[in-house]
Design a protein around this motif. Structure first.
Motif, PDB file in Angstrom:
ATOM      1  N   ASP A   1       0.811  -1.021  -0.049  1.00 18.91           N
ATOM      2  CA  ASP A   1       0.037   0.076  -0.165  1.00 18.91           C
ATOM      3  C   ASP A   1       0.900   1.301   0.048  1.00 18.91           C
ATOM      4  OD1 ASP A   1      -1.683   2.248   0.375  1.00 18.91           O
ATOM      5  OD2 ASP A   1      -2.526   1.149   2.319  1.00 18.91           O
ATOM      6  N   GLU A   2       0.958   2.130  -0.846  1.00 14.93           N
ATOM      7  CA  GLU A   2       1.731   3.130  -1.170  1.00 14.93           C
ATOM      8  C   GLU A   2       1.473   4.142  -0.049  1.00 14.93           C
ATOM      9  OE1 GLU A   2       2.234   5.040  -4.898  1.00 14.93           O
ATOM     10  OE2 GLU A   2       1.956   3.025  -5.868  1.00 14.93           O
ATOM     11  N   ALA A   3       0.406   4.181   0.327  1.00 16.35           N
ATOM     12  CA  ALA A   3       0.150   5.174   1.429  1.00 16.35           C
ATOM     13  C   ALA A   3       0.602   4.749   2.889  1.00 16.35           C
ATOM     14  CB  ALA A   3      -1.557   5.324   1.727  1.00 16.35           C
ATOM     15  N   ASN A   4       0.678   3.327   2.924  1.00 12.80           N
ATOM     16  CA  ASN A   4       1.314   2.982   4.095  1.00 12.80           C
ATOM     17  C   ASN A   4       2.077   1.708   4.020  1.00 12.80           C
ATOM     18  OD1 ASN A   4       1.631   2.111   7.044  1.00 12.80           O
ATOM     19  ND2 ASN A   4      -0.591   1.844   7.550  1.00 12.80           N
ATOM     20  N   PRO A   5       3.379   1.735   3.465  1.00 16.25           N
ATOM     21  CA  PRO A   5       4.195   0.568   3.004  1.00 16.25           C
ATOM     22  C   PRO A   5       4.702  -0.243   4.158  1.00 16.25           C
ATOM     23  CG  PRO A   5       5.321   2.634   2.636  1.00 16.25           C
ATOM     24  CD  PRO A   5       3.974   3.032   3.156  1.00 16.25           C
ATOM     25  N   SER A   6       4.452   0.105   5.402  1.00 12.09           N
ATOM     26  CA  SER A   6       4.940  -0.623   6.782  1.00 12.09           C
ATOM     27  C   SER A   6       3.916  -1.581   6.856  1.00 12.09           C
ATOM     28  CB  SER A   6       4.991   0.318   7.719  1.00 12.09           C
ATOM     29  OG  SER A   6       5.925   1.294   7.659  1.00 12.09           O
ATOM     30  N   GLN A   7       2.833  -1.462   6.324  1.00 10.20           N
ATOM     31  CA  GLN A   7       1.851  -2.851   6.443  1.00 10.20           C
ATOM     32  C   GLN A   7       2.118  -3.934   5.677  1.00 10.20           C
ATOM     33  OE1 GLN A   7       0.806  -1.610   9.390  1.00 10.20           O
ATOM     34  NE2 GLN A   7      -1.212  -2.480   8.581  1.00 10.20           N
ATOM     35  N   TRP A   8       3.081  -3.736   4.734  1.00 12.75           N
ATOM     36  CA  TRP A   8       3.359  -4.801   3.478  1.00 12.75           C
ATOM     37  C   TRP A   8       4.159  -6.004   4.358  1.00 12.75           C
ATOM     38  CZ3 TRP A   8       8.480  -4.756   0.712  1.00 12.75           C
ATOM     39  CH2 TRP A   8       8.297  -5.795  -0.195  1.00 12.75           C
ATOM     40  N   GLU A   9       4.012  -6.954   4.200  1.00 10.95           N
ATOM     41  CA  GLU A   9       4.413  -8.242   4.823  1.00 10.95           C
ATOM     42  C   GLU A   9       5.891  -8.334   4.442  1.00 10.95           C
ATOM     43  OE1 GLU A   9       1.856 -10.021   1.539  1.00 10.95           O
ATOM     44  OE2 GLU A   9       1.670  -8.438   3.154  1.00 10.95           O
ATOM     45  N   GLY A  10       6.175  -7.935   3.233  1.00 10.93           N
ATOM     46  CA  GLY A  10       7.688  -8.091   2.633  1.00 10.93           C
ATOM     47  C   GLY A  10       7.440  -9.344   1.462  1.00 10.93           C
ATOM     48  N   ASP A  11       8.778  -9.372   1.077  1.00 13.86           N
ATOM     49  CA  ASP A  11       8.991 -10.728   0.101  1.00 13.86           C
ATOM     50  C   ASP A  11       9.881 -11.544   0.839  1.00 13.86           C
ATOM     51  OD1 ASP A  11      11.313  -9.358  -0.597  1.00 13.86           O
ATOM     52  OD2 ASP A  11      10.792  -9.297  -2.756  1.00 13.86           O
ATOM     53  N   ALA A  12      10.114 -12.434   0.259  1.00 13.79           N
ATOM     54  CA  ALA A  12      11.067 -13.680   0.770  1.00 13.79           C
ATOM     55  C   ALA A  12      11.672 -14.249  -0.603  1.00 13.79           C
ATOM     56  CB  ALA A  12      10.462 -14.807   1.533  1.00 13.79           C
ATOM     57  N   LYS A  13      13.054 -14.414  -0.441  1.00 12.62           N
ATOM     58  CA  LYS A  13      13.961 -15.152  -1.481  1.00 12.62           C
ATOM     59  C   LYS A  13      14.854 -15.927  -0.864  1.00 12.62           C
ATOM     60  CE  LYS A  13      15.286 -10.753  -2.681  1.00 12.62           C
ATOM     61  NZ  LYS A  13      14.472  -9.730  -2.035  1.00 12.62           N
ATOM     62  N   LEU A  14      15.048 -17.016  -1.533  1.00 15.82           N
ATOM     63  CA  LEU A  14      15.993 -18.046  -1.071  1.00 15.82           C
ATOM     64  C   LEU A  14      16.879 -18.644  -2.266  1.00 15.82           C
ATOM     65  CD1 LEU A  14      15.154 -21.241  -1.269  1.00 15.82           C
ATOM     66  CD2 LEU A  14      13.710 -20.666   0.472  1.00 15.82           C
ATOM     67  N   SER A  15      17.982 -19.001  -1.872  1.00 16.95           N
ATOM     68  CA  SER A  15      18.946 -19.505  -2.811  1.00 16.95           C
ATOM     69  C   SER A  15      19.632 -20.984  -2.254  1.00 16.95           C
ATOM     70  CB  SER A  15      19.940 -18.558  -3.316  1.00 16.95           C
ATOM     71  OG  SER A  15      20.625 -18.096  -2.481  1.00 16.95           O
ATOM     72  N   GLY A  16      20.001 -21.633  -3.237  1.00 14.29           N
ATOM     73  CA  GLY A  16      20.706 -22.955  -2.820  1.00 14.29           C
ATOM     74  C   GLY A  16      21.155 -23.699  -3.960  1.00 14.29           C
ATOM     75  N   ARG A  17      20.880 -25.162  -3.670  1.00 12.58           N
ATOM     76  CA  ARG A  17      20.835 -26.188  -4.833  1.00 12.58           C
ATOM     77  C   ARG A  17      19.601 -27.222  -4.722  1.00 12.58           C
ATOM     78  NH1 ARG A  17      25.986 -25.664  -6.923  1.00 12.58           N
ATOM     79  NH2 ARG A  17      27.497 -24.718  -5.685  1.00 12.58           N
ATOM     80  N   ALA A  18      19.181 -27.329  -5.895  1.00 14.67           N
ATOM     81  CA  ALA A  18      18.224 -28.320  -6.039  1.00 14.67           C
ATOM     82  C   ALA A  18      18.495 -29.743  -6.360  1.00 14.67           C
ATOM     83  CB  ALA A  18      16.936 -27.696  -6.932  1.00 14.67           C
TER      84      ALA A  18
END
Length: 156
Positions: free
Chosen positions: A83-100
């Protein structure tokens, strides 16, 4: 390499947050490396089972062929739009890396209801996990790297 369970033991709070973001939506974006060395992104689904992070693929899919050749990968949880008016409410995003790493054991494939020839199943060894979010006017990044533990970076 760390199994998902080992990551959870080393960084329980971050692992819980990353898993929550991965579980929030069915589809994720998977980055692999093509034969010519260029990147490929593909949609994928993941599953947590027996302390491991798993991803599957349809028979002969390019992402599976990429991972067979070079197991390095990155995974991104599709976040919601802040929400551009309240970005702190955003839960964020997750990234991970490794080997499959491909698993071909018939008993394991049967547990995932993937019997017979065809579908591909990969167990992910995690080397890095990142949670990015906004707090007030700061971008906050919590990251875990294998062998280094959790670190936090704040940027204005």
């Amino acid at each position: 390499m760390s199994s998902w369970h080992e990551f959870e033991k080393q960084a329980p709070a971050l692992a819980a947050t990353v898993r929550g973001l991965l579980d929030a939506h069915k589809h994720k974006t998977l980055a692999t490396i093509r034969k010519d060395g260029s990147p490929r992104i593909s949609g994928t689904e993941v599953d947590f089972k027996d302390g491991e992070l798993w991803l599957g693929s349809m028979p002969g899919a390019m992402k599976a062929l990429d991972l067979r050749r070079d197991p390095r990968m990155a995974l991104h949880a599709s976040p919601t739009t802040p929400d551009e008016a309240n970005p702190s409410q955003w839960e964020g995003d997750a990234k991970l890396s490794g080997r499959a790493l491909e698993v071909t054991d018939p008993e394991v494939l049967a547990r995932f209801e993937m019997p017979g020839e065809g579908p591909h199943l990969f167990r992910v060894d995690v080397t890095e996990a990142v949670w990015t979010r906004v707090e007030g006017d700061l971008l906050v990044i919590d990251m875990w790297h294998e062998g280094r533990g959790v670190q936090q970076v704040k940027r204005k």
